[in-house]
Design a protein around this motif. Sequence first.
Motif, mmCIF file in Angstrom:
data_model
loop_
_atom_site.group_PDB
_atom_site.id
_atom_site.type_symbol
_atom_site.label_atom_id
_atom_site.label_comp_id
_atom_site.label_asym_id
_atom_site.label_seq_id
_atom_site.Cartn_x
_atom_site.Cartn_y
_atom_site.Cartn_z
ATOM 1 N N ASN A 51 0.821 -1.213 0.000
ATOM 2 C CA ASN A 51 0.000 0.000 0.000
ATOM 3 C C ASN A 51 0.865 1.278 0.000
ATOM 4 O O ASN A 51 0.453 2.324 0.469
ATOM 5 C CB ASN A 51 -1.036 0.022 1.126
ATOM 6 N N MET A 53 3.423 2.361 1.573
ATOM 7 C CA MET A 53 3.862 3.003 2.803
ATOM 8 C C MET A 53 5.323 3.440 2.721
ATOM 9 O O MET A 53 5.757 4.335 3.424
ATOM 10 C CB MET A 53 3.720 2.046 3.991
ATOM 11 N N VAL A 81 -2.555 7.917 -2.586
ATOM 12 C CA VAL A 81 -3.693 8.066 -1.673
ATOM 13 C C VAL A 81 -4.866 7.206 -2.147
ATOM 14 O O VAL A 81 -5.539 6.541 -1.354
ATOM 15 C CB VAL A 81 -4.102 9.551 -1.561
ATOM 16 N N ARG A 84 -4.142 3.608 -1.316
ATOM 17 C CA ARG A 84 -4.311 3.271 0.101
ATOM 18 C C ARG A 84 -5.779 3.217 0.493
ATOM 19 O O ARG A 84 -6.146 2.580 1.479
ATOM 20 C CB ARG A 84 -3.556 4.277 0.975
ATOM 21 N N ARG A 85 -6.629 3.901 -0.273
ATOM 22 C CA ARG A 85 -8.048 3.809 0.026
ATOM 23 C C ARG A 85 -8.567 2.412 -0.329
ATOM 24 O O ARG A 85 -9.491 1.919 0.278
ATOM 25 C CB ARG A 85 -8.807 4.883 -0.760
ATOM 26 N N ASN A 113 -11.179 12.959 5.631
ATOM 27 C CA ASN A 113 -11.233 13.366 4.236
ATOM 28 C C ASN A 113 -12.307 14.427 4.034
ATOM 29 O O ASN A 113 -12.141 15.531 4.515
ATOM 30 C CB ASN A 113 -11.425 12.155 3.330
ATOM 31 N N VAL A 165 -13.926 2.184 5.551
ATOM 32 C CA VAL A 165 -13.720 2.874 4.274
ATOM 33 C C VAL A 165 -13.839 1.916 3.085
ATOM 34 O O VAL A 165 -13.540 2.290 1.953
ATOM 35 C CB VAL A 165 -12.358 3.613 4.227
ATOM 36 N N LEU B 171 -2.690 7.497 6.970
ATOM 37 C CA LEU B 171 -2.381 7.318 5.549
ATOM 38 C C LEU B 171 -3.022 6.043 5.007
ATOM 39 O O LEU B 171 -3.546 6.023 3.898
ATOM 40 C CB LEU B 171 -0.867 7.255 5.335
ATOM 41 N N ALA B 172 -3.003 4.990 5.835
ATOM 42 C CA ALA B 172 -3.555 3.714 5.384
ATOM 43 C C ALA B 172 -5.064 3.791 5.187
ATOM 44 O O ALA B 172 -5.654 2.914 4.579
ATOM 45 C CB ALA B 172 -3.209 2.603 6.376
ATOM 46 N N LEU B 173 -5.697 4.836 5.733
ATOM 47 C CA LEU B 173 -7.135 5.019 5.501
ATOM 48 C C LEU B 173 -7.378 5.827 4.230
ATOM 49 O O LEU B 173 -8.510 6.188 3.919
ATOM 50 C CB LEU B 173 -7.779 5.750 6.685
ATOM 51 N N GLY B 174 -6.313 6.151 3.527
ATOM 52 C CA GLY B 174 -6.467 6.930 2.306
ATOM 53 C C GLY B 174 -6.610 8.413 2.570
ATOM 54 O O GLY B 174 -7.266 9.127 1.824
ATOM 55 N N VAL B 175 -5.984 8.884 3.654
ATOM 56 C CA VAL B 175 -6.001 10.308 3.955
ATOM 57 C C VAL B 175 -4.693 10.910 3.427
ATOM 58 O O VAL B 175 -3.624 10.369 3.694
ATOM 59 C CB VAL B 175 -6.113 10.541 5.476
#
Lengths: 252, 279
Positions: A51, A53, A81, A84-85, A113, A165, B171-175
């Motif tokens: 993802n 990182m 981004v 990662r979502r 967000n 999410v 970040l891992a939540l897509g923020v």
Amino acid sequence: MNAKVTLEKMSVHFGANHAVKGVDLDFAANSVTAIIGPSGCGKSTLLRAINRMHDLVPSARVSGRIMLDSHDIYERSIDPVAIRRKIGMVFQKPNPFPAMSIYDNVIAGYKLNNGVQRSVADEIVESCLKRVALWDEVKDRLKTSAMDLSGGQQQRLCIARTIAVQPEVILMDEPCSALDPIATLKIEELIDELKERYTIIIVTHNMQQAARVSDATAFMYLGELVESGATRKIFTTPEKRQTEDYITGRFG
Amino acid sequence: MRSITLRNWQNHAATAMMLLGTVAVLVPLALVFFHILRMGFSSLSLDFFTNIPKPTGESGGGMANGLLGSAIMITLSACIGLPIGILGAVYLTEFGGGKLANTIRFSADVLAGVPSIITGMVAYTLLVVPMKGFSALAGAVALALIMIPIVLRTTEEQLKMVPGTLREASLALGVPLWRTSLQVMLKTATKGIVTGVLLAIARIAGETAPLLFTALGNQFWSRKLTEPMAALPLQIFSFAIAPYEDWHKLAWAGALVLVVVMFTLNIGARLMGRSARQS
Ligand SMILES: Nc1ncnc2c1ncn2[C@@H]1O[C@H](COP(=O)(O)OP(=O)(O)OP(=O)(O)O)[C@@H](O)[C@H]1O
Ligand SMILES: [Mg+2]
């Protein structure tokens, strides 16, 4: 079986340190794949590459290809981004946001967000907490700090936050290593349920856990993928000597 | 046996020395505080908070214009200094690892060590001279220059204490990273940062030197930012060196008010800091 995530000659370097060495590996959709191997063999490094990182670590360099539904996630035009979502992550130590309530932690992915309507948020919070079997324990104190929960509850909250999410893939890096056996069992049951909807990749040091929860297993050693396949096969009739030694605890 | 008595003796001696040190710190503080309390309290009246200074020769009057002026200039300098200091610290911890970051850090440390009268002279050259006149704005800028490095470095320290795993979780939540920095990292450090901000405000509330050539002071009400403005420390200074008994009394009252304000800010900062460490 169709692959959700595919690694092709995937390598990770930290400066001169070659931490993951040319791994080719498929992760099947709607299944649990366990990554096992001795400490320092590059399991976390491989997982975090999936993802993006490592984008945060200036010395890290990822090469080869990582495909999500056959699209390269490291392609120049792709926003990390957005990746990662779709690919969520649960960490080794439970890490709820300390400045937020239980409720806000679950909804954090939206709140941080663009926000979300109150009524929608209520629904998401309830359904996600129910799915991680935390709802009954916390429904009367949703507005209290997430830090007041036990370690196992915090980890389930972190999983709820991740599934809220609606990712497609969930990466888990030793999600039970800070938990007692009962909390561990609860998380394992949860993983089994989650695989109906998600593709799960889990790093674990616990052989029994890998055997219990996973459909496929990959064994890594010194940055290389030694062997991978159906969990039953890896645990009963491994092809490589190293794999057998590690699984039976005769290692090193 | 002998060694134990010796060790006991050493122990007592060390304790006594530490006690002596504590007393040596506390006695002057108490002396200053009680002296100001004694001198200030008798001259403190409602007039002090509601009136401006009376012309020479008349008795009475207060420092209301100085209180208001200080409040205005501190607010304004906070409006300038806090965003710069706090966002600068976010930049340093979240985005800056390179040469630029080190240069900023070094400059902040140097700026923090510059005597405040020199900061006043800088603001004089940069603002008072081009604007052709002393002004509250110049005073606020001078105070902001003192505030920025303090806020920058304390915020940076607080941000460093926020676990990096929270950044990863967000970040891992897509923020996006910038939202993560502001809404997760900065927010988690809020209490500690407020502590630093209160201490920085306490620090500039008592500054006199940088206001001497910027805000200048004013005997009357002044609400325009482009004109000279009264400030509490300036008034204390000019009244204390004036040759009138009445003015001396007002200066003591002003000193008392200033000390109480600083004391309150410091206590507030401590309470904040304590609750930040608990959570
Ligand atoms: N951020 C980093 N910077 C530099 N080197 C790193 C970094 N992260 C990991 N490494 C290196 O990469 C190699 C693999 O580390 P990794 O954390 O992936 O191991 P692991 O298999 O997850 O071990 P463990 O089971 O102990 O968690 C190690 O040699 C480590 O030193
Ligand atoms: Mg690891």
